[in-house]
Design a protein around this motif. Sequence first.
Motif, PDB file in Angstrom:
ATOM      1  N   ARG A 115       2.722  -0.562   2.299  1.00 33.36           N
ATOM      2  CA  ARG A 115       2.939   0.314   3.457  1.00 33.36           C
ATOM      3  C   ARG A 115       4.070   1.308   3.256  1.00 33.36           C
ATOM      4  O   ARG A 115       4.264   2.194   4.092  1.00 33.36           O
ATOM      5  N   VAL A 116       4.835   1.169   2.191  1.00 28.40           N
ATOM      6  CA  VAL A 116       5.826   2.200   1.849  1.00 28.40           C
ATOM      7  C   VAL A 116       5.436   2.890   0.546  1.00 28.40           C
ATOM      8  O   VAL A 116       6.260   3.531  -0.099  1.00 28.40           O
ATOM      9  N   ASP A 117       4.167   2.752   0.165  1.00 26.92           N
ATOM     10  CA  ASP A 117       3.597   3.472  -0.975  1.00 26.92           C
ATOM     11  C   ASP A 117       4.310   3.149  -2.288  1.00 26.92           C
ATOM     12  O   ASP A 117       4.548   4.026  -3.115  1.00 26.92           O
ATOM     13  N   VAL A 118       4.650   1.876  -2.456  1.00 29.06           N
ATOM     14  CA  VAL A 118       5.171   1.414  -3.742  1.00 29.06           C
ATOM     15  C   VAL A 118       4.021   0.726  -4.469  1.00 29.06           C
ATOM     16  O   VAL A 118       3.557  -0.341  -4.062  1.00 29.06           O
ATOM     17  N   PHE A 119       3.562   1.344  -5.535  1.00 27.23           N
ATOM     18  CA  PHE A 119       2.413   0.860  -6.290  1.00 27.23           C
ATOM     19  C   PHE A 119       2.901  -0.150  -7.317  1.00 27.23           C
ATOM     20  O   PHE A 119       3.745   0.170  -8.159  1.00 27.23           O
ATOM     21  N   HIS A 328       5.507 -10.385  10.995  1.00 28.33           N
ATOM     22  CA  HIS A 328       5.594  -8.983  11.400  1.00 28.33           C
ATOM     23  C   HIS A 328       4.222  -8.385  11.650  1.00 28.33           C
ATOM     24  O   HIS A 328       4.103  -7.380  12.347  1.00 28.33           O
ATOM     25  N   TYR A 329       3.180  -8.992  11.078  1.00 27.56           N
ATOM     26  CA  TYR A 329       1.886  -8.323  11.075  1.00 27.56           C
ATOM     27  C   TYR A 329       0.786  -9.066  11.825  1.00 27.56           C
ATOM     28  O   TYR A 329      -0.324  -8.588  11.903  1.00 27.56           O
ATOM     29  N   GLN A 330       1.087 -10.253  12.385  1.00 30.65           N
ATOM     30  CA  GLN A 330       0.092 -10.912  13.231  1.00 30.65           C
ATOM     31  C   GLN A 330       0.027 -10.162  14.561  1.00 30.65           C
ATOM     32  O   GLN A 330       1.018  -9.633  15.049  1.00 30.65           O
ATOM     33  N   LEU A 336       3.734   0.218  11.105  1.00 30.74           N
ATOM     34  CA  LEU A 336       4.455   0.491   9.870  1.00 30.74           C
ATOM     35  C   LEU A 336       4.977  -0.819   9.285  1.00 30.74           C
ATOM     36  O   LEU A 336       4.880  -1.880   9.894  1.00 30.74           O
ATOM     37  N   SER A 337       5.570  -0.743   8.107  1.00 34.99           N
ATOM     38  CA  SER A 337       6.082  -1.945   7.447  1.00 34.99           C
ATOM     39  C   SER A 337       7.283  -2.505   8.202  1.00 34.99           C
ATOM     40  O   SER A 337       7.881  -1.851   9.063  1.00 34.99           O
ATOM     41  N   LYS A 338       7.643  -3.729   7.850  1.00 37.94           N
ATOM     42  CA  LYS A 338       8.727  -4.437   8.533  1.00 37.94           C
ATOM     43  C   LYS A 338      10.085  -3.785   8.348  1.00 37.94           C
ATOM     44  O   LYS A 338      11.047  -4.148   9.024  1.00 37.94           O
ATOM     45  N   HIS A 339      10.194  -2.821   7.453  1.00 41.45           N
ATOM     46  CA  HIS A 339      11.479  -2.171   7.205  1.00 41.45           C
ATOM     47  C   HIS A 339      11.886  -1.216   8.327  1.00 41.45           C
ATOM     48  O   HIS A 339      13.043  -0.811   8.397  1.00 41.45           O
TER      49      HIS A 339
END
Length: 346
Positions: A115-119, A328-330, A336-339
């Motif tokens: 979700r922060v586009d880190v591949f 964070h995602y349930q 967005l991501s948990k950050h």
Amino acid sequence: MTLDFSRPGILPCQAIEALIAAGAVTSATPFDADQVQPASLDLRLGARVWRVRASFLPGDRRVEERLKDVAMHQIDLEGGAVLEKGCVYIAELQERLKLPPGLLARANPKSSSGRVDVFVRLLTDRGLAFDDVAEGYDGPLYLEIAPQTFSVLVRPGTRLNQLRLKAGEPPRLETRSVGVELSEGIIGFRGRRHAGIIDLDREDGHDPRDFWEPLEARSRDGRPGELLLDPGEFYILASMESVEIPVDQAAEMTPIDPSVGEFRVHYAGFFDPGFGTDEAHGAGSRGVLEVRTHDTPFLLEHGQTVARLVYEPLTERPERLYGEGGSHYQRQGLKLSKHFRVWPEG
């Protein structure tokens, strides 16, 4: 617990913990209390990372040997280090495998990484494919890291990917299509090109407005929404359908058709048992879609199928389900991501 891999399937948390106790999965530092998920194991960065000039597969060589050909410089992660967007890195992981016969593994980015586009992609010695760990593999683990939109701050122990362990080749139970939700309100976010650094160990600590641009639904000629994807941009969207993973199964989100080639959907594809189910107190969870286009603009329409969910059985019901201890995602919708802090109202 007796280690029995005669029944094909994905290993649940209690079997992963038994493998750790038996020495089949070891670590340079003690395992974290929450490292074992319902049907996967979080992997952690070690102390060293190398900036490399090119990605590679080891082939018939060890990763450490191949690094000599492509490494530009070594970075010590103690105290934290920034990995720059647009660069490629190889990091050592703290975990090491000594898999017994009949057991293999597959890795995938964690949701928060995608979700922060880190591949990220897992590498093993003499590996012929990214993310796949051969049956009976005995050796270290490495991670290729390529931040795409944002530069990120990492440390030893930062978790960017996860490992799913399998006995044999589990049968595919079913495959479901996943459509994109573009009908009304804020339907997604686009990453800002010149944002600051994201600390990947800092939860709820970043103002989302500094990193994301909200996207509102657009309709044409009475048809429900559409979105034009620009080449090189990164988008967070949501599935139209709710996703539910039965308690005795796990799932992976895969591309609808690799030959389409226009865009990549969902970097982080693992869904653990209990995601979105009533039993895990989280009915109605949507799948979040991480979308990046390639060389040409692409017009998405509301409800268009963009990915598929492939379901596989577990060898037995896990002792813990996704979201039981909080997540964070349930119950998520577009998220967005948990950050990041919650997007402000108004």
